[in-house]
Design a protein around this motif. Structure first.
Motif, PDB file in Angstrom:
ATOM      1  N   LYS A 286      16.361  15.006   5.621  1.00  0.00           N
ATOM      2  CA  LYS A 286      16.970  15.862   4.591  1.00  0.00           C
ATOM      3  C   LYS A 286      15.881  16.473   3.706  1.00  0.00           C
ATOM      4  N   LEU A 287      14.896  15.676   3.339  1.00  0.00           N
ATOM      5  CA  LEU A 287      13.793  16.181   2.532  1.00  0.00           C
ATOM      6  C   LEU A 287      13.008  17.236   3.303  1.00  0.00           C
ATOM      7  N   GLN A 288      12.791  17.012   4.575  1.00  0.00           N
ATOM      8  CA  GLN A 288      12.103  17.990   5.426  1.00  0.00           C
ATOM      9  C   GLN A 288      12.854  19.325   5.412  1.00  0.00           C
ATOM     10  N   GLN A 289      14.168  19.271   5.542  1.00  0.00           N
ATOM     11  CA  GLN A 289      14.984  20.486   5.500  1.00  0.00           C
ATOM     12  C   GLN A 289      14.840  21.194   4.140  1.00  0.00           C
ATOM     13  N   ARG A 290      14.877  20.409   3.070  1.00  0.00           N
ATOM     14  CA  ARG A 290      14.792  20.985   1.727  1.00  0.00           C
ATOM     15  C   ARG A 290      13.439  21.660   1.502  1.00  0.00           C
ATOM     16  N   LEU A 291      12.381  21.031   1.975  1.00  0.00           N
ATOM     17  CA  LEU A 291      11.040  21.555   1.715  1.00  0.00           C
ATOM     18  C   LEU A 291      10.671  22.740   2.604  1.00  0.00           C
ATOM     19  N   PHE A 292      11.184  22.775   3.831  1.00  0.00           N
ATOM     20  CA  PHE A 292      10.699  23.757   4.798  1.00  0.00           C
ATOM     21  C   PHE A 292      11.748  24.747   5.268  1.00  0.00           C
ATOM     22  N   GLN A 293      12.904  24.800   4.641  1.00  0.00           N
ATOM     23  CA  GLN A 293      13.894  25.808   5.055  1.00  0.00           C
ATOM     24  C   GLN A 293      14.291  26.684   3.899  1.00  0.00           C
TER      25      GLN A 293
ATOM     26  N   GLY B 291       0.835  -1.189   0.000  1.00  0.00           N
ATOM     27  CA  GLY B 291       0.000   0.000   0.000  1.00  0.00           C
ATOM     28  C   GLY B 291       0.867   1.234   0.000  1.00  0.00           C
ATOM     29  N   ILE B 292       0.217   2.381  -0.107  1.00  0.00           N
ATOM     30  CA  ILE B 292       0.939   3.650  -0.015  1.00  0.00           C
ATOM     31  C   ILE B 292       0.276   4.506   1.044  1.00  0.00           C
ATOM     32  N   GLN B 293       1.075   5.394   1.606  1.00  0.00           N
ATOM     33  CA  GLN B 293       0.577   6.289   2.649  1.00  0.00           C
ATOM     34  C   GLN B 293       1.177   7.661   2.401  1.00  0.00           C
ATOM     35  N   TYR B 294       0.346   8.696   2.500  1.00  0.00           N
ATOM     36  CA  TYR B 294       0.820  10.076   2.380  1.00  0.00           C
ATOM     37  C   TYR B 294       0.982  10.637   3.784  1.00  0.00           C
ATOM     38  N   VAL B 295       2.125  11.257   4.031  1.00  0.00           N
ATOM     39  CA  VAL B 295       2.394  11.814   5.356  1.00  0.00           C
ATOM     40  C   VAL B 295       2.854  13.263   5.227  1.00  0.00           C
ATOM     41  N   SER B 296       2.641  13.996   6.284  1.00  0.00           N
ATOM     42  CA  SER B 296       3.118  15.369   6.380  1.00  0.00           C
ATOM     43  C   SER B 296       4.378  15.366   7.234  1.00  0.00           C
ATOM     44  N   LEU B 297       5.476  15.861   6.685  1.00  0.00           N
ATOM     45  CA  LEU B 297       6.745  15.805   7.415  1.00  0.00           C
ATOM     46  C   LEU B 297       6.802  16.746   8.608  1.00  0.00           C
ATOM     47  N   ASP B 298       5.905  17.727   8.679  1.00  0.00           N
ATOM     48  CA  ASP B 298       5.947  18.635   9.830  1.00  0.00           C
ATOM     49  C   ASP B 298       5.343  18.009  11.084  1.00  0.00           C
ATOM     50  N   SER B 299       4.625  16.867  10.939  1.00  0.00           N
ATOM     51  CA  SER B 299       4.051  16.217  12.124  1.00  0.00           C
ATOM     52  C   SER B 299       4.245  14.705  12.086  1.00  0.00           C
ATOM     53  N   PHE B 300       5.252  14.256  11.382  1.00  0.00           N
ATOM     54  CA  PHE B 300       5.444  12.831  11.160  1.00  0.00           C
ATOM     55  C   PHE B 300       6.349  12.206  12.210  1.00  0.00           C
ATOM     56  N   ASP B 301       5.994  11.010  12.677  1.00  0.00           N
ATOM     57  CA  ASP B 301       6.819  10.239  13.599  1.00  0.00           C
ATOM     58  C   ASP B 301       7.783   9.381  12.778  1.00  0.00           C
ATOM     59  N   PHE B 302       9.034   9.812  12.699  1.00  0.00           N
ATOM     60  CA  PHE B 302      10.025   9.143  11.853  1.00  0.00           C
ATOM     61  C   PHE B 302      10.290   7.700  12.267  1.00  0.00           C
ATOM     62  N   SER B 303       9.955   7.328  13.496  1.00  0.00           N
ATOM     63  CA  SER B 303      10.189   5.950  13.932  1.00  0.00           C
ATOM     64  C   SER B 303       9.270   4.955  13.204  1.00  0.00           C
ATOM     65  N   GLU B 304       8.255   5.450  12.492  1.00  0.00           N
ATOM     66  CA  GLU B 304       7.379   4.567  11.727  1.00  0.00           C
ATOM     67  C   GLU B 304       8.058   4.035  10.463  1.00  0.00           C
ATOM     68  N   VAL B 305       9.188   4.641  10.100  1.00  0.00           N
ATOM     69  CA  VAL B 305       9.928   4.224   8.905  1.00  0.00           C
ATOM     70  C   VAL B 305      10.912   3.137   9.297  1.00  0.00           C
ATOM     71  N   ARG B 306      11.095   2.141   8.440  1.00  0.00           N
ATOM     72  CA  ARG B 306      11.790   0.905   8.768  1.00  0.00           C
ATOM     73  C   ARG B 306      13.249   1.027   9.144  1.00  0.00           C
ATOM     74  N   ASN B 307      13.995   1.965   8.592  1.00  0.00           N
ATOM     75  CA  ASN B 307      15.428   1.995   8.915  1.00  0.00           C
ATOM     76  C   ASN B 307      15.987   3.401   9.002  1.00  0.00           C
ATOM     77  N   ALA B 308      17.184   3.480   9.534  1.00  0.00           N
ATOM     78  CA  ALA B 308      17.802   4.767   9.822  1.00  0.00           C
ATOM     79  C   ALA B 308      18.146   5.554   8.564  1.00  0.00           C
ATOM     80  N   ASP B 309      18.568   4.887   7.480  1.00  0.00           N
ATOM     81  CA  ASP B 309      18.937   5.663   6.294  1.00  0.00           C
ATOM     82  C   ASP B 309      17.713   6.311   5.647  1.00  0.00           C
ATOM     83  N   ALA B 310      16.574   5.623   5.623  1.00  0.00           N
ATOM     84  CA  ALA B 310      15.350   6.234   5.103  1.00  0.00           C
ATOM     85  C   ALA B 310      14.880   7.359   6.024  1.00  0.00           C
ATOM     86  N   GLN B 311      15.007   7.184   7.338  1.00  0.00           N
ATOM     87  CA  GLN B 311      14.656   8.248   8.280  1.00  0.00           C
ATOM     88  C   GLN B 311      15.525   9.477   8.032  1.00  0.00           C
TER      89      GLN B 311
END
Length: 171
Positions: free
Chosen positions: A164-171, A139-159
């Protein structure tokens, strides 16, 4: 990763270091990490599309769209192939992927832990793009990075890639 026999001659191997092995016939083998790719897609309202893994390891966990690089592929070619396989989307449905981050980490498979080196990319979905879960994506899930719990992602490199994407989008 442990290696026991030389893939060139079949002789037993002796560990020379953490990443090199030697056989009695003078062959040296290296336990290099397996290359992998991942991509995060961003919607016009800055929601990020994540995959729900459909197979082990990490079945049911969130992850980037992606997988292992084939022997004759670049990272960029692998991203486009994985997107087609896992979401059914051709490159005309998203902007040209941009490099985001690279990282290493363990990947458990068939009773052993293999090291991977992953190159993560990001892209914006074009209007009318319709991602459809296929292959090993349940399945797919859409998330908002400003309120997302990164621990839901399977591994540290994806987190780390999502940060990095959060920084790019919001800074």
């Amino acid at each position: 990763m442990e290696m026991n026999f030389c893939r060139r001659c079949g002789s037993p191997l002796t560990a020379g270091s953490e990443e090199s092995y030697h056989c009695s016939n003078g062959h040296t083998l290296y336990a290099n990490p397996a290359p992998a790719v991942g991509i995060f897609f961003v919607t016009p309202d800055n929601q990020v599309l994540l995959a729900v893994r459909g197979i082990e390891p990490f079945k049911g966990k969130l992850d980037a769209i992606g997988g292992f690089v084939d022997i004759d592929e670049t990272f960029e070619q692998a991203v486009k192939r994985e997107v087609l396989e896992e979401l059914g989307m051709s490159p005309d449905q998203y902007e040209e992927p941009e490099y985001l981050y690279s990282g290493t980490g363990p990947y458990p498979y068939d009773g052993e832990e293999r090291m991977i080196i992953g190159a993560l990319f990001w892209s914006r979905l074009k209007p009318g793009a319709v991602p459809t879960p296929n292959d090993d994506v349940a399945g797919i899930q859409y998330v908002s990075l400003d309120s997302f719990d990164f621990s839901e992602v399977r591994n540290a490199d994806a987190q780390s890639g999502l940060r990095k994407l959060q920084q790019r989008l919001f800074q």
